[in-house]
Design a protein around this motif. Structure first.
Motif, mmCIF file in Angstrom:
data_model
loop_
_atom_site.group_PDB
_atom_site.id
_atom_site.type_symbol
_atom_site.label_atom_id
_atom_site.label_comp_id
_atom_site.label_asym_id
_atom_site.label_seq_id
_atom_site.Cartn_x
_atom_site.Cartn_y
_atom_site.Cartn_z
ATOM 1 N N ALA A 1 -23.807 59.956 23.410
ATOM 2 C CA ALA A 1 -22.802 58.951 23.739
ATOM 3 C C ALA A 1 -21.429 59.527 23.459
ATOM 4 C CB ALA A 1 -23.019 57.668 22.937
ATOM 5 N N ALA A 2 -20.446 59.077 24.222
ATOM 6 C CA ALA A 2 -19.063 59.539 24.081
ATOM 7 C C ALA A 2 -18.190 58.385 23.622
ATOM 8 C CB ALA A 2 -18.548 60.103 25.400
ATOM 9 N N HIS A 3 -17.297 58.664 22.685
ATOM 10 C CA HIS A 3 -16.331 57.669 22.230
ATOM 11 C C HIS A 3 -15.162 57.646 23.213
ATOM 12 C CE1 HIS A 3 -18.020 56.661 18.239
ATOM 13 N NE2 HIS A 3 -18.531 57.879 18.327
ATOM 14 N N ALA A 4 -15.001 56.555 23.907
ATOM 15 C CA ALA A 4 -13.936 56.411 24.891
ATOM 16 C C ALA A 4 -13.621 54.934 25.060
ATOM 17 C CB ALA A 4 -14.336 57.030 26.234
ATOM 18 N N THR A 5 -12.431 54.656 25.584
ATOM 19 C CA THR A 5 -11.995 53.285 25.825
ATOM 20 C C THR A 5 -11.699 53.117 27.304
ATOM 21 O OG1 THR A 5 -11.025 53.122 23.608
ATOM 22 C CG2 THR A 5 -10.298 51.517 25.249
ATOM 23 N N VAL A 6 -12.394 52.194 27.939
ATOM 24 C CA VAL A 6 -12.177 51.880 29.351
ATOM 25 C C VAL A 6 -11.253 50.674 29.427
ATOM 26 C CG1 VAL A 6 -13.278 51.369 31.547
ATOM 27 C CG2 VAL A 6 -14.482 52.747 29.855
ATOM 28 N N ARG A 7 -10.253 50.731 30.306
ATOM 29 C CA ARG A 7 -9.227 49.693 30.353
ATOM 30 C C ARG A 7 -9.228 48.986 31.704
ATOM 31 N NH1 ARG A 7 -6.234 50.753 25.841
ATOM 32 N NH2 ARG A 7 -6.425 52.898 25.033
ATOM 33 N N GLY A 8 -8.678 47.778 31.678
ATOM 34 C CA GLY A 8 -8.516 46.987 32.890
ATOM 35 C C GLY A 8 -7.230 46.180 32.795
ATOM 36 N N HIS A 9 -6.799 45.643 33.925
ATOM 37 C CA HIS A 9 -5.547 44.864 33.940
ATOM 38 C C HIS A 9 -5.681 43.735 34.947
ATOM 39 C CE1 HIS A 9 -1.301 44.025 33.411
ATOM 40 N NE2 HIS A 9 -1.186 43.951 34.720
ATOM 41 N N GLN A 10 -5.099 42.592 34.602
ATOM 42 C CA GLN A 10 -5.062 41.422 35.470
ATOM 43 C C GLN A 10 -3.631 40.919 35.546
ATOM 44 O OE1 GLN A 10 -7.785 38.563 33.830
ATOM 45 N NE2 GLN A 10 -9.615 39.600 34.606
ATOM 46 N N LEU B 1 -6.958 44.421 29.362
ATOM 47 C CA LEU B 1 -8.357 44.427 28.966
ATOM 48 C C LEU B 1 -8.749 45.822 28.506
ATOM 49 C CD1 LEU B 1 -9.721 42.485 32.071
ATOM 50 C CD2 LEU B 1 -8.937 41.528 29.904
ATOM 51 N N SER B 2 -9.685 45.887 27.562
ATOM 52 C CA SER B 2 -10.195 47.182 27.103
ATOM 53 C C SER B 2 -11.583 46.980 26.505
ATOM 54 C CB SER B 2 -9.263 47.820 26.062
ATOM 55 O OG SER B 2 -9.203 47.030 24.889
ATOM 56 N N LEU B 3 -12.402 47.998 26.633
ATOM 57 C CA LEU B 3 -13.745 48.013 26.068
ATOM 58 C C LEU B 3 -13.957 49.389 25.445
ATOM 59 C CD1 LEU B 3 -16.216 46.208 25.729
ATOM 60 C CD2 LEU B 3 -17.149 47.181 27.824
ATOM 61 N N ARG C 1 -16.910 49.193 37.043
ATOM 62 C CA ARG C 1 -16.728 47.737 37.120
ATOM 63 C C ARG C 1 -15.301 47.354 36.765
ATOM 64 N NH1 ARG C 1 -16.698 44.105 33.225
ATOM 65 N NH2 ARG C 1 -17.585 45.595 31.725
ATOM 66 N N MET C 2 -14.766 47.865 35.652
ATOM 67 C CA MET C 2 -13.421 47.472 35.222
ATOM 68 C C MET C 2 -12.351 48.027 36.161
ATOM 69 S SD MET C 2 -13.689 47.638 31.045
ATOM 70 C CE MET C 2 -12.137 46.759 30.872
ATOM 71 N N SER C 3 -12.543 49.234 36.672
ATOM 72 C CA SER C 3 -11.571 49.780 37.617
ATOM 73 C C SER C 3 -11.618 49.029 38.941
ATOM 74 C CB SER C 3 -11.836 51.269 37.843
ATOM 75 O OG SER C 3 -11.672 52.010 36.652
ATOM 76 N N SER C 4 -12.812 48.651 39.379
ATOM 77 C CA SER C 4 -12.932 47.887 40.626
ATOM 78 C C SER C 4 -12.268 46.520 40.491
ATOM 79 C CB SER C 4 -14.410 47.736 40.995
ATOM 80 O OG SER C 4 -14.558 46.952 42.159
#
Length: 250
Positions: free
Chosen positions: A61-70, A79-81, A96-99
């Protein structure tokens, strides 16, 4: 009366746990042999003591943060996960978050600038997820990554404006080259014209109130000068390049 001594069991009998013959274990071709058991989707963790994927528990597993914006016209949401994520769960989360950001992130003045930055920031986690090996040892199935981002409908909201912008420049150049400005028609001596602005001359009826100048050719005998108070028309109003004189009518 004395009790006669009990006979002691002799080692080597068929029920002696130490000397009883042990039946041979079935080999790889014998019945009931399942072979070595690798780490399955729900087996033991391949690296005990290490944290696996936060969604399925698999490793690596890799430590990373995926972000989103509304964007919501006036308001906005960031948004972030945060990981760790295995390869499949990470790619599924990124896509999913980028889409969602592609169709939810543009609706606001500041969101027009924040959305592209958010999408670019997600490229780092995406590269980290793609370098991981297939997930193993999870306590539940990993997420299905689904279709790549560029094959999803929301990406059209980004591609269509970019495509129109790229096509607009050559189309405008082509229209300008084909249409262009209307070339002025040459004037003849005796015509009357009016100035529509910046000395754009239009032929007018000499008896109408809109006529301002009468066109006349310079006299060749005198070297072609115009009279006092006359104006010179631009060369494009002459068929042979000789400047026409414009005599005011009033």
């Amino acid at each position: 009366m004395a009790t006669p001594p009990q006979p002691q069991p002799q080692h080597g009998g068929p029920y002696d746990p130490y000397t009883a013959p042990v039946p041979p274990r079935s080999g790889p071709s014998g019945p009931g042999y399942a072979g070595p058991q690798p780490y399955g989707a729900y087996g033991a963790h391949p690296e005990p003591g290490r944290y696996g994927c936060r969604l399925c528990g698999a490793w690596p597993a890799a430590h990373a943060t995926v972000r989103g914006h509304q964007g919501m016209i006036v308001l906005m949401r960031f948004l972030s996960l945060r990981g760790p994520f295995c390869r499949d769960c990470g790619l599924a989360t990124y896509r999913r978050m980028s889409s969602d950001t592609l169709w939810q992130g543009w609706w606001g003045p500041l969101s027009l600038f924040i959305t592209p930055v958010t999408l670019l920031m997600n490229l780092g986690p995406r590269a980290a997820f793609r370098k991981l090996a297939p997930p193993a040892g999870g306590h539940r199935p990993a997420l299905d990554p689904g279709r790549p981002l560029w094959r999803r409908p929301p990406v059209l909201l980004l591609l269509v404006p970019l495509l129109l912008l790229v096509l607009a420049i050559p189309v405008l150049i082509l229209i300008g080259a084909v249409v262009g400005d209307d070339a002025p028609r040459p004037l003849t001596s005796g015509q009357c014209v009016r100035n529509t602005g910046d000395w754009q001359l239009v032929v007018a009826d000499c008896g109408s109130a809109s006529a301002e100048y009468r066109v006349r050719r310079p006299s060749p005998a005198t070297g072609g000068p115009c009279g006092p108070g006359d104006f010179l028309a631009h060369p494009e109003y002459s068929a042979d390049g000789t400047l026409n004189c414009l005599t005011p009518l009033r």
